[in-house]
Design a protein around this motif. Structure first.
Motif, mmCIF file in Angstrom:
data_model
loop_
_atom_site.group_PDB
_atom_site.id
_atom_site.type_symbol
_atom_site.label_atom_id
_atom_site.label_comp_id
_atom_site.label_asym_id
_atom_site.label_seq_id
_atom_site.Cartn_x
_atom_site.Cartn_y
_atom_site.Cartn_z
ATOM 1 N N UNK A 72 0.861 -1.182 0.000
ATOM 2 C CA UNK A 72 0.000 0.000 0.000
ATOM 3 C C UNK A 72 0.898 1.233 0.000
ATOM 4 N N UNK A 73 0.803 2.019 -1.063
ATOM 5 C CA UNK A 73 1.637 3.212 -1.209
ATOM 6 C C UNK A 73 0.817 4.318 -1.855
ATOM 7 N N UNK A 74 1.393 5.503 -1.898
ATOM 8 C CA UNK A 74 0.770 6.598 -2.621
ATOM 9 C C UNK A 74 0.985 6.450 -4.118
ATOM 10 N N UNK A 75 0.209 7.164 -4.874
ATOM 11 C CA UNK A 75 0.321 7.144 -6.326
ATOM 12 C C UNK A 75 1.569 7.909 -6.761
ATOM 13 N N UNK A 76 2.401 7.290 -7.597
ATOM 14 C CA UNK A 76 3.592 7.958 -8.110
ATOM 15 C C UNK A 76 3.197 8.947 -9.209
ATOM 16 N N UNK A 77 4.073 9.897 -9.543
ATOM 17 C CA UNK A 77 3.750 10.837 -10.625
ATOM 18 C C UNK A 77 3.533 10.110 -11.948
ATOM 19 N N UNK A 78 2.709 10.690 -12.788
ATOM 20 C CA UNK A 78 2.430 10.122 -14.110
ATOM 21 C C UNK A 78 3.514 10.501 -15.125
ATOM 22 N N UNK A 79 4.496 11.245 -14.676
ATOM 23 C CA UNK A 79 5.561 11.733 -15.550
ATOM 24 C C UNK A 79 6.163 10.599 -16.370
ATOM 25 N N UNK A 80 6.268 10.829 -17.675
ATOM 26 C CA UNK A 80 6.906 9.844 -18.549
ATOM 27 C C UNK A 80 5.970 8.805 -19.120
ATOM 28 N N UNK A 81 4.707 8.819 -18.678
ATOM 29 C CA UNK A 81 3.785 7.787 -19.170
ATOM 30 C C UNK A 81 3.356 8.055 -20.606
ATOM 31 N N UNK A 82 3.330 7.006 -21.398
ATOM 32 C CA UNK A 82 2.666 7.002 -22.691
ATOM 33 C C UNK A 82 2.312 5.557 -22.996
#
Length: 263
Positions: A72-82
């Motif tokens: 259980x963790x926080x959501x990581x940044x969406x940076x770099x997603x495609x």
């Protein structure tokens, strides 16, 4: 008296030497902090931060037990997603000459027909008993109708990216995107509304399917070492409280039926 002065002077000189040595040590520590190479240590690279791992062993038993095993963790940044981070859309990962999209459609539909010359790969028509809406969709491939049925990533790829898939190697991400365990043929407009939501923000309108839906999400996240947020975990646990014995689905290969050489 003179001896005492000499002793004091010696202490002063010793203090100055200690200060110089301390300064040199401090400088070395700072230099090491700035450059690992200066201290004989290789700085971690972006590649080293990416784990080269395949899928983990599949989950077994109940989905509720498997949920307890997810980090259980926080959501990581969406940076770099495609989408490209997960390989070309609808690859033929089992190399049998038919892409995963058509294989899943053939798996989930009944009364399907196939495009001639594709060896029972490209689905032209079929009946889908949609699990998300509990409605029947008569699928017909063509302009304006093909999107009536879409293939949903049960764990959306964007969600996966923000919950651990950034750390998977390229081959494993490609497998995640094409794994039959993570794919369902569903009602197109409902899939669009789902977008990249997790269980905390979206569940199928068909309440009778929700237990199987979240169990499949738990199975996928277990297999690909992904985590859940606390809100997501609570939402899944709430659904599974209505079906505590719901099993996690087993991974299964998908292949079109009756693929003859002359078809």
């Amino acid at each position: 008296m003179g001896g005492r002065v000499s002793g004091v002077g010696g202490l002063a000189r010793a203090g100055r030497r200690s200060a110089v040595a301390g300064g040199r040590l401090t400088g070395l520590v700072l230099m090491c902090s700035i450059s690992f190479v200066a201290c004989g240590v290789v700085a971690p690279t972006a590649e080293a931060a990416t784990l080269t791992v395949g899928p983990a062993e599949p989950a077994h038993g109940t989905a509720r037990t498997a949920l307890d095993g997810l980090p259980v963790k926080g959501r990581a940044p969406k940076t770099g997603y495609s989408r490209d981070q997960f390989g070309p859309a609808w690859s033929d990962i089992d190399r049998d000459g038919c892409d995963q999209r058509n294989q899943v459609m053939a798996r989930d539909m009944t009364d399907e027909t196939f495009k001639p010359g594709t060896r029972n790969c490209v689905v032209l028509t079929g009946r889908l008993d949609d699990p998300y809406t509990n409605t029947v969709i008569q699928f017909v491939r063509g302009e304006g109708t093909s999107d009536d049925v879409q293939i949903d990533h049960v764990v959306a790829l964007s969600d996966a990216w923000q919950k651990g898939a950034q750390q998977l190697d390229e081959a494993t991400r490609k497998q995640l995107a094409n794994d039959p365990l993570n794919l369902l043929a569903v009602d197109g407009p409902t899939n669009i509304r789902k977008s990249d939501s997790d269980a905390a923000t979206w569940l199928p309108p068909n309440k009778a399917y929700r237990c199987r839906y979240v169990a499949r999400q738990v199975a996928v996240k277990t297999r690909y070492r992904l985590w859940v947020t606390s809100a997501e975990r609570d939402a899944i646990a709430k659904v599974l409280s209505q079906c505590p014995g719901e099993p996690v689905p087993e991974p299964e290969p998908v292949a079109p039926r009756d693929r003859g050489p002359g078809r």
